[in-house]
Design a protein around this motif. Structure first.
Motif, mmCIF file in Angstrom:
data_model
loop_
_atom_site.group_PDB
_atom_site.id
_atom_site.type_symbol
_atom_site.label_atom_id
_atom_site.label_comp_id
_atom_site.label_asym_id
_atom_site.label_seq_id
_atom_site.Cartn_x
_atom_site.Cartn_y
_atom_site.Cartn_z
ATOM 1 N N SER A 1 75.296 -28.598 81.226
ATOM 2 C CA SER A 1 76.717 -28.864 81.432
ATOM 3 C C SER A 1 77.484 -27.590 81.752
ATOM 4 O O SER A 1 78.420 -27.605 82.559
ATOM 5 N N TYR B 1 80.959 -32.891 84.444
ATOM 6 C CA TYR B 1 80.475 -32.745 83.078
ATOM 7 C C TYR B 1 79.651 -33.967 82.674
ATOM 8 O O TYR B 1 80.044 -35.103 82.927
ATOM 9 N N LYS C 1 80.930 -25.582 73.114
ATOM 10 C CA LYS C 1 81.661 -26.631 72.402
ATOM 11 C C LYS C 1 82.807 -26.059 71.568
ATOM 12 O O LYS C 1 83.068 -26.502 70.444
ATOM 13 N N ARG D 1 82.791 -29.002 78.171
ATOM 14 C CA ARG D 1 83.526 -30.268 78.295
ATOM 15 C C ARG D 1 84.897 -30.049 78.941
ATOM 16 O O ARG D 1 85.291 -30.768 79.853
#
Length: 238
Positions: free
Chosen positions: A27, A37, A129, A160
């Protein structure tokens, strides 16, 4: 275009991304290259090679990403995946303590493989993250200690949301090439700004470089406004 610009533009920088499964390595690569993503469910098998450009530098620099499977640590193929790497990114999930604790094995293995390389790769640590900072399981002090002991640059971001991904990877490329990255535009609504350069034929672009602005110097519009206000004012003697 100068000779130095020709050299930068023609050179392909190889970035190899390693770490435990489910840390978001694929990702991160897709996010930087302008992909979607979560577009590669099911995990990477062996290693996946992706090509793209570092559009945060001018002229754009050709890139080759080698996204190494989290299960490749104990295989003989790891040396092949790492071959001729300019940058090695050790990725961990900051909400998963085990993904960080196992990085010492990744580091020792990569260090052994690269020992025979004439030119050693730039090695960096990336905590993925960061959008889940409230679920952090890896203490920041432990991360800083690990980075200091192994002389690793320490970064974090979110595949993300895209937060800090573009800035970090563009800086890795710039470090390898020995060029300076100028300040980039700030993100809007959690998304990295993109260029609308027509020369890119509709392909997504990362931010163009801009010179840093000096906050103490007024722009022309503000200066004219101030001058008009001053000229229309009534002079009063105190």
């Amino acid at each position: 275009m100068s000779d130095s610009e020709d050299e930068v533009q023609s050179r392909t920088v190889k970035i190899t991304v390693v770490g435990e499964p489910s840390t978001g390595k694929t990702s991160l690569c897709l996010r930087y290259l302008g992909g979607t993503y979560g577009a590669a469910p099911g995990g990477t098998q062996g290693a996946e090679v992706m090509a793209g450009q570092c559009l945060g530098l001018r002229p754009p620099v050709p890139l080759q990403f080698c996204d190494v499977s989290g299960n490749a640590l104990g295989t003989n193929m790891l040396a092949n995946y790492l071959y001729a790497s300019d940058v090695v990114v050790f990725v961990y999930d900051l909400t998963n303590l085990q993904s960080f604790e196992r990085l010492h094995m990744w580091f020792e293995k990569v260090k052994d493989v690269c020992e025979s390389e004439v030119k050693k790769p730039l090695m960096v640590l990336f905590g993925n993250k960061s959008d889940l900072e409230h679920q952090r399981a890896v203490r920041l002090s432990v991360v800083q200690q690990f980075a200091s002991e192994h002389l690793l640059e320490n970064h974090k971001g979110s595949a993300r949301t895209g937060d800090m991904v573009n800035n970090a990877f563009t800086n890795f490329v710039a470090r390898v090439l020995g060029v300076k990255v100028r300040r980039m535009p700030a993100a809007t609504n959690g998304k990295s700004p993109v260029s609308k350069d027509p020369a890119l034929n509709g392909h997504m672009s990362y931010p163009l470089q801009t010179e840093p602005t000096q906050s103490l110097i007024m722009n022309r519009k503000a200066l004219r406004k101030l001058q008009r206000k001053a000229s229309s004012s009534v002079c009063c003697i105190q």
